[in-house]
Structures are given as structure tokens and as C-alpha cells.
Design an enzyme around this catalytic site. Structure first.
Site, mmCIF file in Angstrom:
data_model
loop_
_atom_site.group_PDB
_atom_site.id
_atom_site.type_symbol
_atom_site.label_atom_id
_atom_site.label_comp_id
_atom_site.label_asym_id
_atom_site.label_seq_id
_atom_site.Cartn_x
_atom_site.Cartn_y
_atom_site.Cartn_z
ATOM 1 N N HIS A 1 11.925 43.330 28.683
ATOM 2 C CA HIS A 1 10.610 42.683 28.549
ATOM 3 C C HIS A 1 10.562 41.246 29.075
ATOM 4 O O HIS A 1 9.969 40.360 28.456
ATOM 5 C CB HIS A 1 10.169 42.691 27.085
ATOM 6 C CG HIS A 1 9.813 44.029 26.546
ATOM 7 N ND1 HIS A 1 9.559 45.132 27.327
ATOM 8 C CD2 HIS A 1 9.655 44.463 25.269
ATOM 9 C CE1 HIS A 1 9.275 46.171 26.578
ATOM 10 N NE2 HIS A 1 9.319 45.805 25.318
ATOM 11 N N HIS B 1 1.409 44.972 24.832
ATOM 12 C CA HIS B 1 2.306 45.596 23.865
ATOM 13 C C HIS B 1 1.680 45.640 22.465
ATOM 14 O O HIS B 1 2.358 45.435 21.462
ATOM 15 C CB HIS B 1 3.610 44.783 23.829
ATOM 16 C CG HIS B 1 4.800 45.552 23.358
ATOM 17 N ND1 HIS B 1 4.944 45.986 22.073
ATOM 18 C CD2 HIS B 1 5.910 45.959 24.001
ATOM 19 C CE1 HIS B 1 6.099 46.609 21.942
ATOM 20 N NE2 HIS B 1 6.701 46.608 23.086
ATOM 21 N N GLU C 1 2.072 51.580 25.954
ATOM 22 C CA GLU C 1 2.270 50.537 26.975
ATOM 23 C C GLU C 1 2.105 51.138 28.377
ATOM 24 O O GLU C 1 3.031 51.712 28.941
ATOM 25 C CB GLU C 1 3.668 49.928 26.822
ATOM 26 C CG GLU C 1 3.970 49.387 25.431
ATOM 27 C CD GLU C 1 5.457 49.280 25.165
ATOM 28 O OE1 GLU C 1 6.182 48.738 26.030
ATOM 29 O OE2 GLU C 1 5.907 49.755 24.126
HETATM 30 C C1 G6D Z 1 12.598 48.096 20.969
HETATM 31 O O1 G6D Z 1 13.180 49.950 22.361
HETATM 32 C C2 G6D Z 1 12.083 49.254 21.794
HETATM 33 C C3 G6D Z 1 11.193 48.757 22.887
HETATM 34 O O2 G6D Z 1 10.662 49.848 23.612
HETATM 35 C C4 G6D Z 1 10.063 47.933 22.262
HETATM 36 O O3 G6D Z 1 9.218 47.462 23.271
HETATM 37 C C5 G6D Z 1 10.685 46.778 21.496
HETATM 38 O O4 G6D Z 1 11.551 47.262 20.493
HETATM 39 C C6 G6D Z 1 9.609 45.950 20.800
HETATM 40 O O5 G6D Z 1 13.480 47.327 21.736
#
Ligand code: G6D
Length: 348
Positions: A105, A179, A313
Site C-alpha cells: 500500500h 480502502h 478495493e
Molecule cells: C492486511 O492483507 C490485508 C490487506 O489486504 C489490507 O489492505 C490491510 O490489511 C489493511 O494487510
């Protein structure tokens, strides 16, 4: 239609501002300039009662302390990049290893942790907040000065439109999304296990134990991943499918959409009667059912717990740079990155 602007405190000495868009039906969407975070969406249930349907906080400090990207715009690259490195046009780029030795991210100071510049636009039947940011060359390790605008528009049809435009002066990677964690019960009265999801998707990406795509596309046929005719989220929690178990007994997977802008994603909560229809021009949607929300803080008085919200997402494919057969997330100088996702709130 109106937009209210008010202080949302300050972070590291910087004033944070909240913008609340209100339409003529009484629907409200509140977002702050920190991370373009959507902090609240007030949507009606079948009796016309407006309640909040997303996970969010009322103070910026809670976002900084606790938030697993609640409501935020995520980028420069949403999802994971294996090994936190990639090669582009013969040059190697090193990124932050912020998730089990991989990159997640956009890194330590991704788009979700930036205070964006804002302007507001008011029209007769729609109001907008336009967020803009120049992500500098080598910021978080990414090449190129990437100039991005994100526009939230609330219409009088109870639709929140999220559009992204961007351009770069050097070849780079771009995969941005919002998100938000949705919970249509209203004010987090219930978890999302009884929400019903319909997805126009025949395939999803197989993940490895680090939640990195293996490169395999798996069929949804005869699995808890088959949402083509509607399915309750709890099926994936109770499923013995190795991929549901790998995702912490739930989902954390990119689904490839077979159609765009045609009711391809529908989330329903029978008890409240709320329906969320998501339409996008993106090729995939990551369904994340919050199985990693394991506690330690409260969300507007509700102790956080697994399955308290789910994310839809809309985006490109995670780790696409390492899978030549995945559609590309490479943006070159002179190209325009454009994407639009619409979230329409209705009732059964
Ligand atoms: C965890 O694996 C999940 C991700 O997909 C999510 O976006 C994040 O938490 C907030 O890492």
C-alpha cells in the site's frame, strides 16, 4: 446540495480539515484532507433512517494510531509488491519493506498518510471535493514525479463517485484505490458476515502465504469464491478452501471482473435493507473481509474485531510488475492515468 467545511484537529502541527458533502435526499459523505480519508457515509435504510455505513474515527490521532487504511486513498501502488523491489526499464527500485519483507500500500508514508491540497466544487445536483498531490520522484522509492488528483463527488442520486487522474514525468508504477471498510448494518450494529455479495467474476488470484499473488488465476466454480449469484460472506469464513484459510478465514483476494459499469459489485444487508452497488472501470476488485482486525482499539465506541467491515478495493492487479501475464500497472510519461469508481447507495 452543500459542502460543510470544519476543522478536524491537527497532526504534527498541520491543520486537518473535514469536508461534509450533503445532498437533497439527506445523504452525507465526510472526508478529510489527510489521506483523502472518508470518515463517514450517512446512508438510509429501508425505513429512511440515515446511519453511518463505513468504519471511521472522529479524531485524526486515532487514524494515525490505529487505522488499517480506514477510508483512505491508497497508493502510489495499492496491494503488495513482492520483495519490496522491482525493475523498470533496466533500473532497480527499492521500496519500504513494511509487510513481512514485502511492500504494501505505497509504503511507510503512502498516499493514505499525506495531507492533500483541496478545493470544493458546487453544482446544482452534485458537489465535489478535489484532492491533489505531487508525489515526488523517488518518494517511497518510486520513480517519477507523479501528479495525482482524486475527486469525490456526491450526486442527488445517492451516488459517491471517486475519480482519479494522474500523470508522470518518468515511467513509474500506479495502482490507486479507496480502502473504505463498509458495514451496511448502520453504526456498526452487526458485523458483515450476513452481508450478501454479488460479484461478476469467474476468477480470482491465488495468493501465497505472504498474500502475494502466485500468478495463478483460480476459477470460482464450486467454491466460496463464487459470488456470481450472490453469497453470504460467512460462507468464506466457514469454508475449508485453502485460500479462505490462508486469508485468515475469509477473503483478501483480487477478483477479476467480467464486466464494468454494469452493476458488477452489489453488497446487500437484508436486515437494514441497504444496498451498495459499486461500478468501476478497473479490471479487478480486492475483497478484504477484515480478518486481520484483531482488536486493541474501538471504532466510535465499538471494540474493533474481525469482520466488522469489508473492503471492495477496485484496482489493477497487485504485484503485476512481477507477473508478465498480468495486465500492466506501468504509467509512462505522456500517458494519462484515469479511473472512476461509483458507489451507489440504495435500499432493497
Ligand atoms: C492486511 O492483507 C490485508 C490487506 O489486504 C489490507 O489492505 C490491510 O490489511 C489493511 O494487510
Amino acid at each position: 446540495m452543500k459542502i460543510l467545511q470544519e476543522s478536524f484537529g491537527e497532526l504534527n502541527g498541520q491543520a486537518i480539515t473535514a469536508y461534509t458533502m450533503v445532498n437533497d435526499q439527506g445523504m452525507e459523505v465526510t472526508a478529510i484532507d489527510y489521506g483523502c480519508i472518508i470518515t463517514k457515509i450517512m446512508a438510509p435504510d429501508r425505513n429512511g433512517t440515515f446511519e453511518n455505513v463505513v468504519l471511521g474515527f472522529d479524531t485524526v490521532d486515532e487514524y494515525a494510531l490505529h487505522s488499517p487504511y480506514f477510508g483512505a486513498v491508497v497508493g502510489r501502488f495499492a496491494g503488495r509488491i513482492a520483495g519490496a523491489e522491482f525493475e523498470l526499464e533496466g533500473k532497480k527500485y527499492l521500496l519500504a519493506k513494511n509487510n513481512n519483507g514485502n511492500h504494501l500500500h505505497g509504503g511507510l508514508q503512502g498516499f493514505d498518510k499525506i495531507v492533500w491540497a483541496t478545493e470544493t466544487v458546487q453544482k446544482a445536483d452534485a458537489v465535489s471535493v478535489v484532492f491533489s498531490y505531487l508525489s515526488k520522484d523517488e518518494e517511497e522509492g518510486y520513480p517519477g514525479n507523479f501528479d495525482i488528483k482524486v475527486t469525490y463527488t456526491l450526486t442527488n442520486d445517492n451516488e459517491l463517485q471517486v475519480s482519479y487522474t494522474g500523470e508522470t514525468d518518468q515511467t513509474t508504477l500506479v495502482n490507486v484505490t479507496n480502502h473504505s471498510y463498509f458495514n451496511l448494518s448502520g453504526e456498526l450494529k452487526r458485523d458483515i458476515l450476513n452481508h450478501q455479495l454479488t460479484l461478476k467474476s469467474d476468477q480470482f488470484l491465488e495468493l501465497d502465504p505472504d498474500l502475494i499473488p502466485t500468478g495463478e488465476f483460480l476459477s470460482v466454480e464450486n467454491t466460496a469464491f463464487d459470488f456470481r449469484n450472490g453469497r453470504k460472506i460467512i460462507d468464506g469464513v466457514q469454508s475449508e478452501h485453502p485460500q479462505n484459510i490462508l486469508a485468515g478465514k475469509g477473503f483478501d483476494h483480487p477478483f477479476l471482473l467480467t464486466e464494468n459499469q454494469s452493476g458488477e459489485i452489489i453488497l446487500e444487508d437484508e436486515e437494514s435493507g441497504r444496498v451498495l452497488t459499486v461500478e468501476t472501470d478497473q479490471l479487478a476488485v480486492v475483497l478484504y473481509t477484515g480478518s486481520q482486525m484483531t482488536g486493541g482499539y474501538s471504532v466510535r465506541g465499538v471494540p474493533v474485531r474481525r469482520y466488522l467491515g469489508l473492503c471492495l478495493e477496485t484496482q489493477g492487479l497487485p504485484d503485476s510488475i512481477h507477473h508478465a501475464h498480468f495486465p500492466s500497472s506501468i504509467l509512462k510519461k505522456g500517458e494519462q492515468f484515469e479511473s472512476m469508481t461509483k458507489y451507489r447507495f440504495g435500499v432493497l
